[in-house]
Write an enzyme that holds these catalytic residues in place. Structure first.
Site, PDB file in Angstrom:
ATOM      1  N   HIS A  41     -14.194  49.196   7.030  1.00  0.00           N
ATOM      2  CA  HIS A  41     -14.387  47.864   6.523  1.00  0.00           C
ATOM      3  C   HIS A  41     -14.896  46.790   7.310  1.00  0.00           C
ATOM      4  CE1 HIS A  41     -11.212  49.747   3.603  1.00  0.00           C
ATOM      5  NE2 HIS A  41     -11.789  49.016   2.736  1.00  0.00           N
ATOM      6  N   HIS A  48     -17.127  54.567   1.590  1.00  0.00           N
ATOM      7  CA  HIS A  48     -16.001  55.394   1.389  1.00  0.00           C
ATOM      8  C   HIS A  48     -15.551  55.525  -0.089  1.00  0.00           C
ATOM      9  CE1 HIS A  48     -14.604  51.228   2.256  1.00  0.00           C
ATOM     10  NE2 HIS A  48     -13.467  51.577   1.373  1.00  0.00           N
ATOM     11  N   CYS A  83      -5.414  49.283  -6.896  1.00  0.00           N
ATOM     12  CA  CYS A  83      -6.561  49.715  -6.374  1.00  0.00           C
ATOM     13  C   CYS A  83      -6.241  50.179  -4.749  1.00  0.00           C
ATOM     14  CB  CYS A  83      -7.735  48.905  -6.078  1.00  0.00           C
ATOM     15  SG  CYS A  83      -7.240  47.296  -5.439  1.00  0.00           S
ATOM     16  N   HIS A  85      -7.278  53.689  -1.719  1.00  0.00           N
ATOM     17  CA  HIS A  85      -8.193  54.668  -1.142  1.00  0.00           C
ATOM     18  C   HIS A  85      -7.456  56.153  -1.098  1.00  0.00           C
ATOM     19  CE1 HIS A  85      -9.192  50.765   1.010  1.00  0.00           C
ATOM     20  NE2 HIS A  85     -10.234  51.222   0.635  1.00  0.00           N
ATOM     21  N   GLU A 103       3.108  50.888  -5.458  1.00  0.00           N
ATOM     22  CA  GLU A 103       3.106  49.561  -5.208  1.00  0.00           C
ATOM     23  C   GLU A 103       3.788  48.896  -6.354  1.00  0.00           C
ATOM     24  OE1 GLU A 103      -1.112  48.245  -5.353  1.00  0.00           O
ATOM     25  OE2 GLU A 103      -1.426  49.129  -3.574  1.00  0.00           O
ATOM     26  N   TYR A 119     -20.366  49.937  -4.981  1.00  0.00           N
ATOM     27  CA  TYR A 119     -20.592  48.470  -4.820  1.00  0.00           C
ATOM     28  C   TYR A 119     -20.488  48.163  -3.241  1.00  0.00           C
ATOM     29  CZ  TYR A 119     -15.554  48.467  -5.300  1.00  0.00           C
ATOM     30  OH  TYR A 119     -14.019  48.727  -5.104  1.00  0.00           O
ATOM     31  N   GLU A 130     -16.238  45.627   1.569  1.00  0.00           N
ATOM     32  CA  GLU A 130     -15.867  46.609   0.552  1.00  0.00           C
ATOM     33  C   GLU A 130     -17.175  47.384   0.186  1.00  0.00           C
ATOM     34  OE1 GLU A 130     -13.013  47.870  -0.001  1.00  0.00           O
ATOM     35  OE2 GLU A 130     -11.574  46.375  -0.048  1.00  0.00           O
ATOM     36  N   TRP A 175     -14.300  42.341  -5.909  1.00  0.00           N
ATOM     37  CA  TRP A 175     -14.607  43.603  -6.624  1.00  0.00           C
ATOM     38  C   TRP A 175     -14.079  43.464  -7.961  1.00  0.00           C
ATOM     39  CZ3 TRP A 175     -11.026  43.519  -2.405  1.00  0.00           C
ATOM     40  CH2 TRP A 175      -9.943  43.929  -2.985  1.00  0.00           C
TER      41      TRP A 175
END
Length: 197
Positions: A41, A48, A83, A85, A103, A119, A130, A175
């Site tokens: 990042h 990624h 959101c 990874h 979460e 994006y 990002e 985002w």
């Protein structure tokens, strides 16, 4: 910049501490390697794999989450349901279900793929970037939430109209609109035309 368990390391099954690795991809989403999470990042960012989840209740309202203030990236802002990874070699669907539970303490009663979007969104507050190939998922939530306070500051179910009002006055992730717009066809299919998405 604060270092939290989410930014740098996690404990493996044998008790050692390992760096969190992300899966680097090319413009077509093919895996080309890995990078440590925070390093991926740093400007200009390394492309990624990521995922974004949009869960709705039985009334067609979207579940938003406000990111906890202790998060290293975009703390305190509102965003989609979940959101994150995937770990290297972890399927995006499995990662989306795993992180939603970690979460928010809830498992989606339905979760479906909703396409991908690529994006590049710099975060002016943190200076991080990002640079993502993002897998989108839409689904339903029908049980009580049990958010992890280290991850989630607050939650809210909103209609399409309420979302626009909130977006006009509250800070949202850089985002958010990109992933929402990309997921809209699947969201409309899930919630029906009367929900207004």
């Amino acid at each position: 910049m604060p270092i939290t368990p989410a930014t740098a390391t996690h404990s493996s099954s044998n008790g050692t501490v390992e760096a969190i690795l992300l899966e680097l991809v090319d413009e077509d989403g093919n895996t080309i390697g890995t990078a440590e999470k925070l390093a991926a990042h740093q400007p200009p960012g390394q492309l990624h794999r990521a995922f974004s989840v949009f869960l709705f209740d039985e009334h067609g309202r979207l579940l938003l989450q406000q990111r906890a203030l202790g998060k290293y990236h975009s703390p305190g802002v509102w965003s989609n349901t979940c959101c994150g990874h995937p770990y290297p070699a972890e399927a995006p669907f499995a990662a989306a279900a795993r992180r939603t539970y970690e979460e928010l303490g809830v498992s989606p009663s339905l979760l479906a793929e909703a396409g991908t979007v690529r994006y590049n969104h710099p975060d002016p507050e943190s200076g991080l970037v990002e640079q993502e190939y993002n897998h989108l998922f839409v689904g339903m939530v029908q049980s009580s939430l049990h958010p992890d306070p280290e991850e989630v500051g607050d939650t809210a179910f909103v209609t399409a109209a309420e979302l626009m009002e909130r977006h006009a006055k509250d800070p949202f992730s850089a985002w958010f609109l990109t992933v929402l717009d990309a997921a809209r066809p699947a969201i409309r299919e899930l919630t029906g035309p009367s929900a207004g998405w």
